[in-house]
Design a protein around this motif. Structure first.
Motif, PDB file in Angstrom:
ATOM      1  N   ILE A 133      92.886  45.012  60.902  1.00  0.00           N
ATOM      2  CA  ILE A 133      93.734  45.601  59.863  1.00  0.00           C
ATOM      3  C   ILE A 133      94.567  44.489  59.232  1.00  0.00           C
ATOM      4  O   ILE A 133      95.332  43.818  59.905  1.00  0.00           O
ATOM      5  CB  ILE A 133      94.680  46.680  60.433  1.00  0.00           C
ATOM      6  CG1 ILE A 133      93.866  47.772  61.126  1.00  0.00           C
ATOM      7  CG2 ILE A 133      95.546  47.275  59.327  1.00  0.00           C
ATOM      8  CD1 ILE A 133      94.705  48.860  61.764  1.00  0.00           C
ATOM      9  N   ARG A 134      94.365  44.294  57.942  1.00  0.00           N
ATOM     10  CA  ARG A 134      95.217  43.367  57.188  1.00  0.00           C
ATOM     11  C   ARG A 134      96.320  44.226  56.606  1.00  0.00           C
ATOM     12  O   ARG A 134      96.068  45.052  55.729  1.00  0.00           O
ATOM     13  CB  ARG A 134      94.380  42.704  56.081  1.00  0.00           C
ATOM     14  CG  ARG A 134      95.171  41.990  54.980  1.00  0.00           C
ATOM     15  CD  ARG A 134      95.747  40.664  55.415  1.00  0.00           C
ATOM     16  NE  ARG A 134      94.805  39.857  56.159  1.00  0.00           N
ATOM     17  CZ  ARG A 134      93.846  39.115  55.615  1.00  0.00           C
ATOM     18  NH1 ARG A 134      93.701  39.078  54.305  1.00  0.00           N
ATOM     19  NH2 ARG A 134      93.031  38.417  56.364  1.00  0.00           N
ATOM     20  N   LYS A 135      97.501  44.083  57.142  1.00  0.00           N
ATOM     21  CA  LYS A 135      98.567  44.983  56.718  1.00  0.00           C
ATOM     22  C   LYS A 135      99.006  44.701  55.297  1.00  0.00           C
ATOM     23  O   LYS A 135      99.109  43.550  54.892  1.00  0.00           O
ATOM     24  CB  LYS A 135      99.747  44.877  57.673  1.00  0.00           C
ATOM     25  CG  LYS A 135      99.529  45.764  58.867  1.00  0.00           C
ATOM     26  CD  LYS A 135     100.604  45.578  59.894  1.00  0.00           C
ATOM     27  CE  LYS A 135     101.940  46.064  59.408  1.00  0.00           C
ATOM     28  NZ  LYS A 135     102.974  45.777  60.408  1.00  0.00           N
ATOM     29  N   GLY A 192     106.176  26.211  50.806  1.00  0.00           N
ATOM     30  CA  GLY A 192     105.494  24.915  50.758  1.00  0.00           C
ATOM     31  C   GLY A 192     104.006  25.058  50.495  1.00  0.00           C
ATOM     32  O   GLY A 192     103.225  24.130  50.724  1.00  0.00           O
ATOM     33  N   THR A 193     103.588  26.235  49.993  1.00  0.00           N
ATOM     34  CA  THR A 193     102.169  26.438  49.694  1.00  0.00           C
ATOM     35  C   THR A 193     101.742  25.587  48.500  1.00  0.00           C
ATOM     36  O   THR A 193     100.633  25.067  48.462  1.00  0.00           O
ATOM     37  CB  THR A 193     101.901  27.933  49.408  1.00  0.00           C
ATOM     38  OG1 THR A 193     102.305  28.673  50.548  1.00  0.00           O
ATOM     39  CG2 THR A 193     100.452  28.204  49.085  1.00  0.00           C
ATOM     40  N   LEU A 194     102.647  25.484  47.552  1.00  0.00           N
ATOM     41  CA  LEU A 194     102.342  24.636  46.394  1.00  0.00           C
ATOM     42  C   LEU A 194     103.636  24.095  45.796  1.00  0.00           C
ATOM     43  O   LEU A 194     104.721  24.549  46.169  1.00  0.00           O
ATOM     44  CB  LEU A 194     101.471  25.368  45.371  1.00  0.00           C
ATOM     45  CG  LEU A 194     102.032  26.398  44.413  1.00  0.00           C
ATOM     46  CD1 LEU A 194     100.932  26.976  43.562  1.00  0.00           C
ATOM     47  CD2 LEU A 194     102.745  27.495  45.111  1.00  0.00           C
ATOM     48  N   GLY A 250      94.899  33.144  52.476  1.00  0.00           N
ATOM     49  CA  GLY A 250      95.855  33.505  51.433  1.00  0.00           C
ATOM     50  C   GLY A 250      95.245  33.512  50.042  1.00  0.00           C
ATOM     51  O   GLY A 250      95.974  33.442  49.051  1.00  0.00           O
ATOM     52  N   LYS A 251      93.902  33.648  49.974  1.00  0.00           N
ATOM     53  CA  LYS A 251      93.220  33.606  48.671  1.00  0.00           C
ATOM     54  C   LYS A 251      93.662  34.760  47.777  1.00  0.00           C
ATOM     55  O   LYS A 251      93.981  34.559  46.606  1.00  0.00           O
ATOM     56  CB  LYS A 251      91.694  33.689  48.864  1.00  0.00           C
ATOM     57  CG  LYS A 251      91.109  32.585  49.708  1.00  0.00           C
ATOM     58  CD  LYS A 251      89.603  32.715  49.820  1.00  0.00           C
ATOM     59  CE  LYS A 251      89.144  33.947  50.578  1.00  0.00           C
ATOM     60  NZ  LYS A 251      89.507  33.954  51.996  1.00  0.00           N
ATOM     61  N   THR A 252      93.655  35.958  48.349  1.00  0.00           N
ATOM     62  CA  THR A 252      93.983  37.119  47.534  1.00  0.00           C
ATOM     63  C   THR A 252      95.425  37.048  47.051  1.00  0.00           C
ATOM     64  O   THR A 252      95.721  37.372  45.895  1.00  0.00           O
ATOM     65  CB  THR A 252      93.719  38.413  48.339  1.00  0.00           C
ATOM     66  OG1 THR A 252      92.385  38.345  48.818  1.00  0.00           O
ATOM     67  CG2 THR A 252      93.895  39.644  47.494  1.00  0.00           C
ATOM     68  N   THR A 253      96.310  36.581  47.932  1.00  0.00           N
ATOM     69  CA  THR A 253      97.717  36.448  47.555  1.00  0.00           C
ATOM     70  C   THR A 253      97.854  35.463  46.390  1.00  0.00           C
ATOM     71  O   THR A 253      98.563  35.717  45.418  1.00  0.00           O
ATOM     72  CB  THR A 253      98.525  35.948  48.772  1.00  0.00           C
ATOM     73  OG1 THR A 253      98.237  36.809  49.861  1.00  0.00           O
ATOM     74  CG2 THR A 253     100.003  35.936  48.494  1.00  0.00           C
ATOM     75  N   LEU A 254      97.137  34.350  46.494  1.00  0.00           N
ATOM     76  CA  LEU A 254      97.209  33.343  45.438  1.00  0.00           C
ATOM     77  C   LEU A 254      96.578  33.866  44.143  1.00  0.00           C
ATOM     78  O   LEU A 254      97.089  33.615  43.043  1.00  0.00           O
ATOM     79  CB  LEU A 254      96.494  32.064  45.904  1.00  0.00           C
ATOM     80  CG  LEU A 254      96.659  30.843  45.019  1.00  0.00           C
ATOM     81  CD1 LEU A 254      98.125  30.421  44.935  1.00  0.00           C
ATOM     82  CD2 LEU A 254      95.829  29.667  45.559  1.00  0.00           C
TER      83      LEU A 254
HETATM   84  N1  LIG Z   1     101.163  31.067  50.918  1.00  0.00           N
HETATM   85  C1  LIG Z   1     101.379  31.924  51.889  1.00  0.00           C
HETATM   86  N2  LIG Z   1     102.347  31.705  52.804  1.00  0.00           N
HETATM   87  C2  LIG Z   1     102.551  32.564  53.792  1.00  0.00           C
HETATM   88  N3  LIG Z   1     101.835  33.677  54.007  1.00  0.00           N
HETATM   89  C3  LIG Z   1     100.857  33.950  53.143  1.00  0.00           C
HETATM   90  C4  LIG Z   1     100.557  33.087  52.050  1.00  0.00           C
HETATM   91  N4  LIG Z   1      99.516  33.594  51.371  1.00  0.00           N
HETATM   92  C5  LIG Z   1      99.171  34.722  52.017  1.00  0.00           C
HETATM   93  N5  LIG Z   1      99.977  34.947  53.056  1.00  0.00           N
HETATM   94  C6  LIG Z   1      99.849  36.034  54.022  1.00  0.00           C
HETATM   95  O1  LIG Z   1      98.642  35.817  54.728  1.00  0.00           O
HETATM   96  C7  LIG Z   1      97.912  36.998  54.936  1.00  0.00           C
HETATM   97  C8  LIG Z   1      96.513  36.862  54.356  1.00  0.00           C
HETATM   98  O2  LIG Z   1      96.595  36.690  52.971  1.00  0.00           O
HETATM   99  P1  LIG Z   1      95.413  37.094  51.965  1.00  0.00           P
HETATM  100  O3  LIG Z   1      95.025  38.503  52.095  1.00  0.00           O
HETATM  101  O4  LIG Z   1      95.847  36.633  50.638  1.00  0.00           O
HETATM  102  O5  LIG Z   1      94.258  36.129  52.524  1.00  0.00           O
HETATM  103  P2  LIG Z   1      92.693  36.032  52.079  1.00  0.00           P
HETATM  104  O6  LIG Z   1      92.353  34.591  52.110  1.00  0.00           O
HETATM  105  O7  LIG Z   1      92.486  36.755  50.828  1.00  0.00           O
HETATM  106  O8  LIG Z   1      92.021  36.773  53.293  1.00  0.00           O
HETATM  107  P3  LIG Z   1      90.489  37.335  53.364  1.00  0.00           P
HETATM  108  O9  LIG Z   1      89.608  36.160  53.533  1.00  0.00           O
HETATM  109  O10 LIG Z   1      90.529  38.163  54.604  1.00  0.00           O
HETATM  110  O11 LIG Z   1      90.260  38.121  52.116  1.00  0.00           O
HETATM  111  C9  LIG Z   1      98.750  38.096  54.292  1.00  0.00           C
HETATM  112  O12 LIG Z   1      99.497  38.711  55.321  1.00  0.00           O
HETATM  113  C10 LIG Z   1      99.656  37.362  53.336  1.00  0.00           C
HETATM  114  O13 LIG Z   1     100.876  38.052  53.149  1.00  0.00           O
END
Ligand SMILES: Nc1ncnc2c1ncn2[C@@H]1O[C@H](COP(=O)(O)OP(=O)(O)OP(=O)(O)O)[C@@H](O)[C@H]1O
Ligand SMILES: [Mg+2]
Length: 673
Positions: A416-418, A433-435, A462-466
């Protein structure tokens, strides 16, 4: 992993009335204090009385039912000391073998109360690592003991492992240990004195090692337990049953017991609670379950006594019976961002980027599957042997993936990805410090100048977040269409059409894939297409769209480096089924993709952009790239803290003039080293 099989300790009696069952019951309780122990009785009547517990053959009847071993164990009666009890018909050879094997793979100690030895018990006695023959210090008992020993020899049992326990010993009887040893020709493992408290404890249904822990009998039996365990170190301080006793309250045991009773009561009302998925009926059932548990506390379950502990237990059982069980607490803990159930006994969580074992467990695979069904059923999805994998979402938007046997070999598994209520914004990423602010500036201009961007990285990097952050730079007046497997993006713009794929229905029809949606989107007059994640043939459609007027599109894909991102794109295009020559594919990729933004999750739990790389063009058959920003780790970094910066490489992107041409002011100094 080969599981270590449990140790069998057989207790044999030379004749009835020697007290072999008394010894077995009390010895098992001592052993259960520090190892998972089951008492196996041929005639459970005596142990039932001594433990004041109903021991029936229910478990034996279920042997052929291919039950999960843990479920089988949970069906065994459990004493408040933590000792499990079992009985089976030892006249049926089949039962003897199968039953004993199941017990051996689930318990560390199996105390077999054999009574007087019979042929049909030969196998289990032979498999025992310890065999005790209980005698009393009188000549009749000793004569019978000789007979018992010759019987064992007849059954081809190695007599070397047989030790003697002298029970009801009293010096006034005139037969001392030395004489007994001589008559029987073997060692005495324990001498248990004659004390009136023994009968009192039996009559009260309270084993003497618990009710009179300091009596001479208890001390002798505790010594015997130490001998069985081969340890002198283990402290076995038994306390009189009460709130604080560390041996008496076995919360897991009580919880299992109440849970099973609740299931029984509800199944009597024709409610199959374990496969119950209708969340609407939850409130109705909650009242019934609460009432049942209260009744159990009032009648047969006396532990725990304190109100707070009872309320905690009640809450946990309600969650298990009607909700998402052990997951509920993890879901409501806002520090946890991801929950990973590897199997029923292993639940990992991610807190601040770090993975830890949560200590939560499911009672059985069945409970775990019911939990998965409770998540997926309300949104019209299902999971079973024919569809053993499912993606779903919780009501709060959290993303769920479940996979069960036969695909998951060690039992059902769930991730579960909350959904984080506070979406991370660009300022958060800078703070983490991500960017760097300079990189943000550059990325913003690239978006405004309609550059096609691929965000890459590992799972959970963190791809989706970015993607969400970068897409938020798209001007408000443009029409954005987002395509995802499960909608995670949350864009601030108003003009957004959100599309989500659909899995096939029960007949395997009606699936709508990312690829279908990408193709369809082209007819929806998008200004920008944002694809949550490219995993297959849709990459070709995406590249074509990027190349044919839908520039400024953004997607993510899973990869290990910017180079790997290009290789993955090639593979995905091949997956589309279009037989294009490699060179043509590379040309498509290089002319479509302008920028790769690669992000990684580091060991210290932080997520950082490691590369912002321009796809420059082709040289011969090879796509050329140049890094514009690269993360440089400083020497002071260690496992727990990665320090460093996303720095410009000094190379000015080839499309810089274009950015300037668009009158977006760009300070070239951001590229300077
Ligand atoms: N730059 C960041 N710094 C800290 N936490 C982050 C950052 N980016 C994302 N997160 C956290 O990390 C988790 C995973 O993020 P995300 O869903 O964006 O990853 P993803 O790469 O898309 O994952 P997947 O490969 O499963 O699709 C989330 O809980 C998000 O809140
Ligand atoms: Mg993602």
């Amino acid at each position: 992993m080969v599981l270590k099989k449990g140790k069998i300790i057989s207790i044999i009696s030379s004749k009835n009335g020697n007290g072999a069952s008394f010894v077995s019951v009390n010895l098992s309780i001592c052993l259960a204090a520090f190892k998972k122990t089951v008492l196996l009785d041929t005639e459970a009547d005596f142990s039932s009385i001594m433990l004041n517990l109903e021991i029936d053959k229910a478990a034996q009847k279920l042997l052929g039912a291919e039950l999960d071993p843990a479920v089988f164990v949970s069906l065994l009666p459990l004493h408040s000391s933590g000792l499990y009890c079992a009985t089976a018909d030892y006249r049926e050879k089949e039962v003897v073998d199968v039953f004993t094997e199941v017990l051996r793979s689930n318990f560390e100690n199996i105390v077999f109360d054999a009574g007087t030895p019979e042929k049909h018990m030969a196998n289990i006695i032979e498999a025992s690592s310890l065999v005790y023959l209980v005698v009393t210090p009188d000549l009749i008992s000793l004569k019978a003991a000789e007979k018992a020993l010759s019987k064992l020899a007849e059954f081809h049992i190695n007599l070397d492992k047989v030790r003697i326990i002298v029970n009801k010993y009293h010096p006034a009887l005139g037969l001392d240990e030395k004489t007994i040893r001589k008559i029987l020709g073997r060692e005495i493992a324990a001498t248990i004195p004659f004390e009136i408290e023994a009968s009192v404890s039996v009559n009260n249904g309270k084993p003497i090692v618990m009710s009179e822990p300091n009596s001479l009998i208890s001390l002798a039996i505790k010594d015997l337990a130490k001998l069985v365990e081969g340890s002198k170190e283990i402290s076995m301080e038994f306390e009189v049953p009460g709130e604080t006793s560390k041996y008496i309250i076995n919360e897991i045991g009580i919880k299992e017991k109440i849970h099973l009773r609740v299931v029984k009561v509800l199944s009597g009302m024709n409610i199959d609670i374990e496969s119950f998925v209708d969340l609407k009926k939850r409130e109705e059932f909650k009242v019934i379950v609460e009432k049942t548990i209260e009744e159990l506390f009032a009648t047969e379950v006396s532990e725990p006594k304190c109100k707070a502990a009872r309320e905690k237990l009640m809450k946990e059982i309600l969650q298990e019976v009607l909700g998402l069980g052990p997951l509920e607490d993890l879901l409501s803990d806002s520090d946890i961002s991801e929950i990973m159930v590897n199997n029923k006994d292993q639940v990992y969580v991610e807190r601040k980027g770090k993975l830890t074992l949560s200590g939560k467990k499911f009672l059985s695979d069945k409970q775990l599957i019911a939990c998965i069904e409770r998540i997926v059923a309300p949104i019209g999805r299902r999971i079973d042997e024919s569809v053993p994998m499912v993606d779903a979402r919780l009501l709060d938007g959290s993303r769920v993936h479940a996979i069960i046997p036969p695909l998951a070999l060690k039992g059902p598994s769930l991730t579960i990805r909350k959904f984080s209520k506070e979406r991370l914004l660009v300022d958060d990423l800078i703070k983490f410090g991500t960017l760097s602010p300079a990189a943000v500036e550059f990325l913003k201009l690239c978006v405004l100048s309609r550059k096609n961007i691929v965000i890459s990285g590992g799972t959970g990097s963190g791809k989706t977040t970015l993607l969400n952050v970068i897409s938020s730079f798209i001007p408000k007046d443009e029409r954005i269409i987002t395509i995802e497997d499960s909608a995670e993006l949350n864009l601030p713009q108003e003009h957004v059409v959100t599309l989500e794929t659909r899995p096939p229905n029960i007949e395997g029809r009606g699936a709508v894939t990312i690829r279908d949606l990408v193709k369809n989107t082209l007819r929806m007059r998008p200004d920008r297409i944002v694809v949550g994640e490219c995993r297959g043939g849709e990459a070709l459609d995406m590249l074509q769209a990027m190349n044919t007027g839908h520039d400024g599109s953004i997607t993510t894909l899973h990869s290990n480096s910017p180079r790997d991102t290009l290789a993955r794109l090639e593979t995905m295009v091949l997956m589309s089924g279009m037989e294009l020559p490699l060179k043509a594919i590379r040309e498509q990729v290089s002319s479509a993709v302008d920028l790769i933004v690669h992000q990684e999750r580091f060991k210290d739990g932080t997520r950082k952009i490691t590369h912002i790389t321009e796809v420059a063009g082709m040289e011969g058959d090879i796509i050329t790239t140049q890094d514009i920003f690269v993360f440089k780790q400083t020497e002071s970094s260690n496992r727990d803290f990665i320090s460093g910066q996303l720095l410009p490489s000094g190379i000015i992107p080839s499309f810089t003039d274009e950015l300037l041409l668009n009158e977006k002011c760009l300070d070239r100094r951001i590229f300077a080293l």
